[in-house]
Design a protein around this motif. Structure first.
Motif, PDB file in Angstrom:
ATOM      1  N   ALA A  75       0.844  -1.199   0.000  1.00 55.68           N
ATOM      2  CA  ALA A  75       0.000   0.000   0.000  1.00 55.68           C
ATOM      3  C   ALA A  75       0.879   1.248   0.000  1.00 55.68           C
ATOM      4  O   ALA A  75       2.030   1.213   0.422  1.00 55.68           O
ATOM      5  N   GLY A  76       0.307   2.320  -0.505  1.00 58.93           N
ATOM      6  CA  GLY A  76       1.035   3.577  -0.533  1.00 58.93           C
ATOM      7  C   GLY A  76       0.090   4.742  -0.727  1.00 58.93           C
ATOM      8  O   GLY A  76      -1.133   4.590  -0.670  1.00 58.93           O
ATOM      9  N   MET A  77       0.675   5.899  -0.948  1.00 62.21           N
ATOM     10  CA  MET A  77      -0.107   7.106  -1.192  1.00 62.21           C
ATOM     11  C   MET A  77       0.435   7.778  -2.443  1.00 62.21           C
ATOM     12  O   MET A  77       1.648   7.965  -2.587  1.00 62.21           O
ATOM     13  N   LEU A  78      -0.493   8.149  -3.328  1.00 58.32           N
ATOM     14  CA  LEU A  78      -0.131   8.860  -4.547  1.00 58.32           C
ATOM     15  C   LEU A  78      -0.558  10.312  -4.404  1.00 58.32           C
ATOM     16  O   LEU A  78      -1.731  10.602  -4.194  1.00 58.32           O
ATOM     17  N   PHE A  79       0.418  11.210  -4.498  1.00 57.23           N
ATOM     18  CA  PHE A  79       0.180  12.645  -4.448  1.00 57.23           C
ATOM     19  C   PHE A  79       0.037  13.126  -5.884  1.00 57.23           C
ATOM     20  O   PHE A  79       0.965  12.978  -6.681  1.00 57.23           O
ATOM     21  N   VAL A  80      -1.123  13.670  -6.200  1.00 54.83           N
ATOM     22  CA  VAL A  80      -1.441  14.058  -7.575  1.00 54.83           C
ATOM     23  C   VAL A  80      -1.520  15.577  -7.662  1.00 54.83           C
ATOM     24  O   VAL A  80      -2.218  16.221  -6.872  1.00 54.83           O
ATOM     25  N   TYR A  81      -0.818  16.141  -8.631  1.00 56.92           N
ATOM     26  CA  TYR A  81      -0.822  17.588  -8.868  1.00 56.92           C
ATOM     27  C   TYR A  81      -1.365  17.860 -10.269  1.00 56.92           C
ATOM     28  O   TYR A  81      -1.085  17.112 -11.206  1.00 56.92           O
ATOM     29  N   ARG A  82      -2.098  18.936 -10.391  1.00 55.24           N
ATOM     30  CA  ARG A  82      -2.619  19.333 -11.699  1.00 55.24           C
ATOM     31  C   ARG A  82      -1.508  19.912 -12.563  1.00 55.24           C
ATOM     32  O   ARG A  82      -1.441  19.668 -13.759  1.00 55.24           O
ATOM     33  N   ASP A  83      -0.634  20.692 -11.936  1.00 52.61           N
ATOM     34  CA  ASP A  83       0.465  21.336 -12.655  1.00 52.61           C
ATOM     35  C   ASP A  83       1.791  20.696 -12.263  1.00 52.61           C
ATOM     36  O   ASP A  83       1.949  20.195 -11.152  1.00 52.61           O
TER      37      ASP A  83
END
Length: 167
Positions: A75-83
């Motif tokens: 398991a993990g965490m995905l940090f998503v950015y628009r820019d």
């Protein structure tokens, strides 16, 4: 003080207390569970399935994996950015209790850099180091320390959120 004045005073105090309390709740970080998505890391050896919490809002990204005592092995965490984030943009481990590895991904999900991040035991965030990407990125993937190395995942491999890629 007559009964009507006393009742009015108590209602005013109750209203002010409720207002004050609601303001205090707004100061606490958002602890709502994040959306979870099945994904996989594509290497030359095949697909490695992972379960990811998706941190898309500034509040979710700011909270990250702080104060977690455990993270499941895949398991993990995905940090998503628009820019796109700049190469000097980094992450820190303030109030994060478990050692993590982080992969910085480009727009297509290709891993461009991997860093190791030990927990920061400092009481103040300003005393914790940051771990800059060293490359521009759109997403960052945090997993348990040693996850990438133990599975042979390296720069150039790709994260896919498409179920059809993960078979």
């Amino acid at each position: 003080m007559n009964r009507r004045s006393l009742a009015l005073s108590l209602r005013v105090i109750a209203s002010l207390t409720a207002l004050l309390f609601s303001g205090c709740l707004a100061a606490f970080p958002d602890n709502d569970p994040l959306p979870v998505q099945q994904a996989c890391l594509i290497t030359t050896e095949g697909a490695i399935p992972v379960t990811l919490e998706m941190a898309k809002s500034p509040q979710q990204r700011s909270r990250g994996l702080m104060e977690r005592e455990y993270l499941a092995p895949d398991a993990g965490m995905l940090f998503v950015y628009r820019d796109q984030r700049r190469a000097d943009h980094g992450f820190w481990m303030y109030r994060t209790l478990i050692p993590l590895d982080i992969a910085y991904l480009d727009h297509d999900g290709i891993i461009r850099a991997i860093r190791q991040m030990p927990p920061c035991p400092q009481a103040q965030g300003r005393d914790c180091p940051t771990y800059p990407a060293g490359v521009p990125f759109y997403r960052a993937l945090e997993m348990n320390h040693g996850f990438f190395e133990s599975r042979g995942i390296e720069e150039g491999d790709r994260l896919s959120l498409e179920p059809s890629d993960c078979r």
